[in-house]
Design an enzyme around this catalytic site. Structure first.
Site, short mmCIF file in Angstrom:
data_model
loop_
_atom_site.label_atom_id
_atom_site.label_comp_id
_atom_site.label_asym_id
_atom_site.label_seq_id
_atom_site.Cartn_x
_atom_site.Cartn_y
_atom_site.Cartn_z
N GLY A 50 -16.21 -13.33 -25.92
CA GLY A 50 -16.88 -12.84 -27.11
C GLY A 50 -18.00 -13.73 -27.58
O GLY A 50 -19.02 -13.25 -28.05
N LYS A 103 -17.57 -23.99 -20.06
CA LYS A 103 -17.62 -22.92 -21.05
C LYS A 103 -18.78 -23.21 -22.00
O LYS A 103 -18.82 -24.25 -22.65
CB LYS A 103 -16.31 -22.86 -21.82
CG LYS A 103 -16.11 -21.63 -22.66
CD LYS A 103 -14.70 -21.60 -23.20
CE LYS A 103 -14.38 -20.26 -23.86
NZ LYS A 103 -12.99 -20.23 -24.34
N ASP A 112 -3.39 -15.89 -29.38
CA ASP A 112 -3.95 -14.81 -28.55
C ASP A 112 -3.25 -14.80 -27.19
O ASP A 112 -3.89 -14.69 -26.15
CB ASP A 112 -5.45 -15.01 -28.38
CG ASP A 112 -6.14 -13.75 -27.89
OD1 ASP A 112 -7.25 -13.87 -27.34
OD2 ASP A 112 -5.58 -12.64 -28.02
#
Length: 708
Positions: free
Chosen positions: A22, A41, A135
């Protein structure tokens, strides 16, 4: 902006893009200092200038950097360079648990249990560091090529503190806990719930709750009971079923209280799968009122002169607790008073109590002012209150209602009262001399019984002594039934329902039933068919999504992913969906397989080489002699050997197709030999022989290939 081949942090060479999320992209990179491959990342460019996103990204890095465990994707480095924020992580070559489940349809009990244990161990390590994942889902669990299970993407993890933590619903809705769905407090037990849902999916190949929208799924997590995994796979052992149920309790207090407890039961289930050893917690029972014992009463009397009422209540509360925990013999009732008081006294609790007292005082003052205002007509919220009540009644969970007394009452009055309670009245008539026409004789639910709203109540009503016979209408069209009942002297009430067996606008059933007696003018309720319910769903747009996101989008829409193939595409970037087999916005049956194609990017160009290779020229090598054996090699600029031969006869004809590079090099290698000579030395008259020589030679030629 990140580009393939660039260096960041003066040590990480970006090799290829391997994923996207996202707010960040993930790249495979090479750490040149330690000579190893890593995952980098990188915060997306559109978010890097947003202070809130940067702050969240840094929190993620700080939280994850403290975790080092075999079942967690470890973080190696964190940095920022020229506005590029990045995290360097362990590179795990493998497959996500989601894709693994999809490939195998569902996992065996032993395999699912083993994976769940490894996931639990990774989460436990995070919890021990006061980090909650929030999550947990199969998409965030990776199974490496060596079979190691690792939890990844602590992208929304936050370091837990002693303060209350509130957050929005952040995880994927299929795996979110009820407290997250409400947007309330979430802690370690939220991860336990999500783990239970993940275990359910591993065992059955499906998620327990699904719906047309994310809101509908979230409501199911809050309100609906979890279905048993044994409904879908009967061979699942009872112990695993109970573990899933305990993980997925609606109330966090009823779940496992730690990952350690989960691991213990999972390991026990591997040894004794059919044993019923899982203990389901019942906090209501544990907190129930308890009779005080004689020994406790004696201690109360002994301590009555030692403390004032406040100190005494604190001491007794502690003594009763320790006696429950350790027994009377182990507990020392004569512990020094200061030590007792310090251990029980909690300044934070005192502060909370003070705040609650102030809030209670303000509320009481507000209520008094409100009541005085109502008396003098200042406040009139009757209409607003009625509206709010109606809205709340439509959204809140329905509570049981108490059945009223109906015998001896007029049927129309009873029907209205039952309808107001949320019950469904059904009437059948019978002749009676005891009760007047239209009076209720009895009901199939007794007065005072608690029932759920929506329950049908069958009323037996007197038709008097001269009731009329109700004609049959089932199977007739509504128009025909209406005419028939009107001619018989009855009124009609129409209700509608979907039916796959009865044609639209035809009567499914009637109440009272055909052949029964009812007073003239009575209302006959007809249930009329709406036809077969439309179960078709709308096809979402998955073009431009990666395979995982496309799968989630189709699944949430009630569809399934069919075949997944690849093709070259100039319109859609590589690794994204470029084709779906059903048009966006079209309606198809739920569960339809939607085939997708993944773009491989622009198709690479190919070249050909159709030419004759001639022998070395005088300019290239004056010493070359015709007839010399020459090794000829044609190599593409990408390093591939396209042609190789050894010959003494030139020219050499070459015809090659499908070359991937646009240029190449011809290399010709051979040996130049000179013959020996014999001469007489004029000074000495001796014969002098000079031997021949052999010298290796190599020449190269640059060539351009022709595009096919």
């Amino acid at each position: 902006m990140i580009k393939i081949g660039m260096m960041i942090g003066e040590r990480y060479e970006i090799l290829e893009k391997i994923g996207t999320g996202g707010m960040s992209d993930v790249y495979k990179a090479k750490d040149h200092k330690l000579n190893r491959f890593v995952a980098v990342k990188v915060l997306k460019q559109e978010f890097s200038e947003n202070a809130n996103f940067v702050s969240k990204f840094r929190v993620e890095a700080q939280a994850a950097a403290g975790l080092m465990h075999p079942n967690i994707v470890n973080v190696y480095d964190v940095g920022e360079e020229n506005g590029i924020y990045f995290i360097v992580m362990e590179l795990v070559e493998g497959i996500t648990l989601k894709k693994y489940i999809e490939k195998k349809a569902r996992l065996s009990v032993k395999e699912a249990t083993s994976i769940a244990i490894q996931v639990s161990m990774g989460i436990e390590a995070a919890h021990n560091n006061h980090i909650i994942h929030r999550d947990i889902k199969p998409q965030n669990i990776i199974i490496s090529k060596e079979g190691k299970v690792k939890v990844t993407d602590f992208g929304i993890a936050k370091a837990a503190t002693s303060n209350t933590i509130t957050s929005n619903v952040m995880g994927s809705v299929h795996y979110t806990s009820p407290e997250q769905a409400r947007g309330g407090y979430s802690d370690e037990k939220s991860d336990i719930y999500s783990l239970g849902i993940t275990l359910f999916e591993m065992l059955t190949g499906r998620v327990p709750f699904n719906g047309e929208t994310t809101v509908a799924i979230a409501i199911k997590h809050i309100q609906e009971e979890l279905p048993s995994p044994r409904e879908f796979v009967p061979e699942i052992p009872v112990s695993i079923e109970q573990i899933v149920f305990k993980c997925c309790q609606k109330s966090p207090d009823r779940r496992y209280q730690s990952m350690g407890e989960v691991i213990q039961d999972l390991k026990q289930s591997l040894l004794n799968p059919d044993s019923d050893f899982v203990v389901m917690a019942d906090p209501d029972e544990e907190a129930s009122t308890r009779m005080i014992s004689d020994s406790e009463m004696e201690q109360i009397k002994r301590q009555s002169d030692r403390r004032d009422s406040m100190d005494e209540s604190l001491r007794l509360r502690r003594e009763v607790y320790h006696q429950e925990e350790y027994g009377e013999e182990e507990y020392d009732a004569d512990m020094p008073e200061d030590e007792e008081y310090d251990e029980d006294y909690d300044p934070k609790m005192e502060k909370i109590t003070t705040i609650l007292a102030v809030v209670a005082g303000v509320l009481i003052c507000g209520i008094i002012i409100f009541l005085v205002g109502r008396i003098f007509g200042v406040f009139d919220f009757s209409s607003i209150g009625s509206k709010i009540k109606q809205e709340e009644s439509s959204t809140e969970e329905q509570q049981p209602v108490t059945m009223i007394s109906v015998t001896g009452k007029n049927v129309e009055d009873v029907k209205k009262e039952l309808t107001d309670l949320g019950l469904i009245p059904e009437v059948e008539y019978t002749e009676s001399e005891e009760y007047d026409e239209g009076v209720v004789i009895s009901a199939d639910i007794a007065a005072g019984v608690s029932v759920q709203p929506g329950t049908s109540v069958k009323l037996t009503v007197s038709s008097g002594t001269e009731g009329k016979t109700v004609p049959p209408t089932t199977g007739l069209s509504y128009a025909e039934a209406l005419q028939k009942l009107d001619e018989a002297g009855f009124s009609v009430n129409k209700t509608e329902a979907y039916s796959s067996e009865v044609q639209k606008d035809y009567v499914i059933s009637q109440n009272p039933e055909a052949g029964s007696k009812a007073p003239a003018g009575s209302v006959i309720t007809l249930r009329v068919s709406l036809g077969e319910e439309d179960t078709k769903v709308r096809v979402p747009n998955v073009i431009g999504l990666n395979e995982m996101d496309a799968t989630v989008s189709l699944t949430e829409a009630g569809l399934q992913v069919g075949s997944v193939t690849t093709e070259y595409n100039t319109q859609v970037a590589a690794d994204l969906v470029c084709y779906q087999s059903y048009s966006v916005g079209s309606y198809v049956e739920a569960g339809t397989l939607v085939d997708i194609k993944i773009s491989q990017g622009e198709e690479p160009k190919t070249y050909k080489f159709n030419s004759n290779i001639v022998a070395p020229t005088v300019d290239e090598d004056p010493a070359y002699k015709t007839g010399t054996s020459v090794k000829v090699v044609l190599t593409g600029s990408d390093g591939s050997v396209l042609f190789e031969t050894e010959t003494a006869g030139f020219p050499v004809s070459v015809n090659i197709y499908g070359i991937k590079s646009s240029t190449g090099v011809i290399t010709m290698s051979y040996t130049v030999t000179t013959e020996g000579t014999t001469a007489i030395d004029p000074d000495t008259g001796e014969t002098v022989t000079t031997p021949g020589t052999s010298e290796p030679k190599s020449i190269t030629r640059q060539v351009n290939f022709v595009e096919e």
